[in-house]
Scaffold this active site. Sequence first.
Site, mmCIF file in Angstrom:
data_model
loop_
_atom_site.group_PDB
_atom_site.id
_atom_site.type_symbol
_atom_site.label_atom_id
_atom_site.label_comp_id
_atom_site.label_asym_id
_atom_site.label_seq_id
_atom_site.Cartn_x
_atom_site.Cartn_y
_atom_site.Cartn_z
ATOM 1 N N PHE A 171 0.832 -1.195 0.000
ATOM 2 C CA PHE A 171 0.000 0.000 0.000
ATOM 3 C C PHE A 171 0.873 1.254 0.000
ATOM 4 C CE2 PHE A 171 0.841 -0.811 4.455
ATOM 5 C CZ PHE A 171 1.022 0.449 5.010
ATOM 6 N N CYS A 172 0.251 2.356 -0.416
ATOM 7 C CA CYS A 172 0.899 3.664 -0.423
ATOM 8 C C CYS A 172 -0.203 4.707 -0.302
ATOM 9 C CB CYS A 172 1.724 3.858 -1.694
ATOM 10 S SG CYS A 172 0.749 3.694 -3.215
ATOM 11 N N THR A 173 0.117 5.965 -0.520
ATOM 12 C CA THR A 173 -0.845 7.037 -0.262
ATOM 13 C C THR A 173 -2.066 6.943 -1.166
ATOM 14 O OG1 THR A 173 0.996 8.461 0.383
ATOM 15 C CG2 THR A 173 -1.133 9.532 -0.002
ATOM 16 N N ILE A 192 -4.090 4.411 0.678
ATOM 17 C CA ILE A 192 -4.531 4.789 2.020
ATOM 18 C C ILE A 192 -5.724 5.731 1.963
ATOM 19 C CG2 ILE A 192 -3.834 5.956 4.149
ATOM 20 C CD1 ILE A 192 -0.878 5.215 3.235
#
Length: 255
Positions: A186-188, A215
């Site tokens: 996952f990332c922003t 996110i």
Amino acid sequence: MSTVLNISSYKFVTLDDAPALRERLHAHAQALGLKGTVLLAQEGINLFLAGPAEAVRGWVADLKQDARFADLEPKESWSDTVPFKKLLVKVKGEIIRMNHPTIRPDIRGSAGRAPAVSPETLRRWLDQGRDDEGRPVVTLDTRNAFEVDYGTFRDTIDWRIGKFSEFPAQVQAHKDAFKDKTVVSFCTGGIRCEKAALYMQEVGIEHVYQLEGGILKYFELTDGAHWQGQCFVFDEREALGCALEPRQAPSPESP
């Protein structure tokens, strides 16, 4: 009530006309008084823009007239002020730098994406501690260390990378730890974990997913369970809480 609309979005799609497209998108955003950053490369588009809602949505509507961007669905949040100082529209080598030119989601197309898991499904898996086939679930934060320090999922894997181009080497060093587990990168906003999950697949990690929408989409579609802290964003808001509200991030001196 906050009146400034902030959007973020990306898409991996081959753009052979990036320089000409840059001129058109810049001119329209400038005419509408928008601020933020739009990155273009042969592999796609990555954007963060803010301004009055009508102007922002008008710019997006015009962009979606191009068939390549017709399915673009930007993530939205609100603020009291525009969190960018200026407008930048740039042509780059990559819209997110990994230094692995063979990892090109735009060439693979939708059928070649790494599997994605929805925010709602990830929340349920984290509640259970396992996926729907009974495998243990681990989350892998693909962001830089300073971003992770603002907040992340509880018990996530954090390799303390300083830039995304360091990620492949860390995968090679730790890939055996994922044996018989389901890993969700996952990332922003989803762009880094899109490439990250593809790379992990290529090196033989069997059960790997990307968090669809990152996110920010997890915050939008769930109650933020299993998240601790805030989410760093690359604008003057600095960090967002689970309700997508701007928060004052802690200073480096804070305990």
